[in-house]
Enzyme design. Sequence first.
Site, mmCIF file in Angstrom:
data_model
loop_
_atom_site.group_PDB
_atom_site.id
_atom_site.type_symbol
_atom_site.label_atom_id
_atom_site.label_comp_id
_atom_site.label_asym_id
_atom_site.label_seq_id
_atom_site.Cartn_x
_atom_site.Cartn_y
_atom_site.Cartn_z
ATOM 1 C CG ASP A 49 46.729 39.361 53.730
ATOM 2 O OD1 ASP A 49 46.760 40.101 52.734
ATOM 3 O OD2 ASP A 49 46.015 38.341 53.810
ATOM 4 C CB SER A 50 50.227 43.183 50.723
ATOM 5 O OG SER A 50 49.938 44.353 51.453
ATOM 6 C CG ASP A 88 43.908 42.268 54.845
ATOM 7 O OD1 ASP A 88 42.697 42.164 54.602
ATOM 8 O OD2 ASP A 88 44.783 42.423 53.970
ATOM 9 C CE LYS A 112 41.406 43.868 52.361
ATOM 10 N NZ LYS A 112 41.739 42.472 51.985
ATOM 11 C CD GLU A 165 42.021 37.408 50.933
ATOM 12 O OE1 GLU A 165 42.008 36.244 50.487
ATOM 13 O OE2 GLU A 165 43.046 38.111 50.957
ATOM 14 C CD GLU A 202 43.629 41.465 44.716
ATOM 15 O OE1 GLU A 202 43.301 41.590 45.897
ATOM 16 O OE2 GLU A 202 44.801 41.236 44.355
#
Length: 567
Positions: free
Chosen positions: A49-50, A88, A118, A120, A187
């Site tokens: 999602d960057s 993501d 993925k 978070e 991270e």
Amino acid sequence: MPQLSTGIRIPDLAKYKAEGRKITMLTAYDASMAKLLDEAGIDVLLVGDSLGMVIMGHDTTIPVTLEAILHHSRAVAKGATRAVIVADMPFLTYQVSAEEALRNAGRLIQEGGAAAVKIEGGIAAVPAVQRLVAAGIPVMGHVGLTPQFVHGLGGFRAVGKTEDEAQALMRDARALEEAGAFSLVLECIPSRVAEAITRELRIPTIGIGSGPACDGQVLVSYDALGLYPGFTPKFVKRYAELGVELTRAARGYAADVRAGRFPGKTAPAMPELVATVSGMRELTAKARREGRSVGLVPTMGALHEGHGALMDRARGETDFLVVSIFVNPTQFDRQDDYRAYTINLDADIEMCRRHGVDAVFAPSAAEMYKPGARTYVEAPGVSDLLCGQFRPGHFRGVATVVAKLLNIAAPDRAYFGEKDAQQLAVIEQMVSDLNFPVKVVPVATVREADGLALSSRNRRLSTEERRIAPVLYRSLEAGRERIAGGETRAAKVKEAVLRQLAEAPAVRVEYIEVVDAAMQPVAEITGAVRIAAAVWLGSTRLIDNVPCEPALAALAGSASQPHRMRE
Ligand code: PAF
């Protein structure tokens, strides 16, 4: 669609850990880039999602939607055939309920062509992870700095520095493994905490800004390749400067179209080879009569990509590009050095051709220095410090030959590398003092991947010396870090550089100086400076320098940067 037979399979990643092989992961957002990264052998491509920041230009990853990830995931799945594709799950696509998480993850696999997703978050993400895993969707966890939670975290910051946070991270990691995650991104957590988690878990950890002990590493590809113009975190290593390259290419294209060179011949033509002063004068005079601006890149041959960067910059900014290739005897302080400076003119001309050079000026020494020549150009105060102290007459020779070249080619712009910062300062002084109608353009140093600045002299290093040589750049970087960290005493900065250089006993230090823009040594750092050094490795002399911003200026600069969030 996910590759099930020819590509890497998710269970293979567990084997990597068992065998001590590191997992490589980069973000990818489109088919072409995915294909290139796949061909380079990257194990995992993350449709991160960057993309909210590097593709869409947002300040955070929070505005990214499921539709956006789906769109890019489809493209990545078209480009990659070997790598595992992980998509993501964007903000709020898995937090509402496990059922909703399943529906959304299912779309990323079914429509997006991803092999895994993925998510978070730590313990809070466990119900979603369990639900997805039970439905056959592999999940990669993500703890530490979780950018989607940035507001809750209280900003973009490292996590796990306190004992409580470190223990919470360990609990999160264990819970995610227990819930069935096949891998875990760590991270921005301290190396020792990342190491402890990596040791504790059976599943592989993939670090970003979390030190070297993780089972793999991930970077935002736009950061690693120098494509993102915004803030780049300190832990990122840049493997290329594709942003610079892209701008250069676009400038070249624009210049070609404007000058009528494109459409036309596609392969760059051989540059015209000129050996006489009068021939060179005529050629550039003709270009100017035709309304074309003239660029000059003075060189002593033995061309490498550092010269290539000068040519590219000049090609993009001027219409008629001249490269001079002249091993100038008057700037050598030692005869043995002059004799050892051999060049291959054919190879150099071929390189000039590749960089779109129009003319190569390669005069003989007799053509450049007529018998009885006795006039020299000097810039005392700039030329007698640093290298000047150790190479008497060197900068007098440089200033003289550059003055001659400027008179002969009469360029609008002349290009010099910042690697030779003192030479640049001498030339700028001379051009200003003697009113040469030319713009001197400095071009940033080009480095090998290990930091060694490109130089014709690097060819003289033995294999062992070449291995040691990057210590020079590392040491200058150590000094730069001291300055960025608030050190204002030049003596302390020099000590830091020396300490690092002492790692390599084969290196003999000639000088280390902290200098201002005019290359004058300073004792107190109050503005932008350079740390410059000259060292010997065996019989080869290496010079290098790095520009440094003092801490306050650096802080003021970074305060205006958007916070960098990442997946
Ligand atoms: O930097 C060089 O290669 C030389 O010093 C220069 C500027 C071409 C003068 O001979």
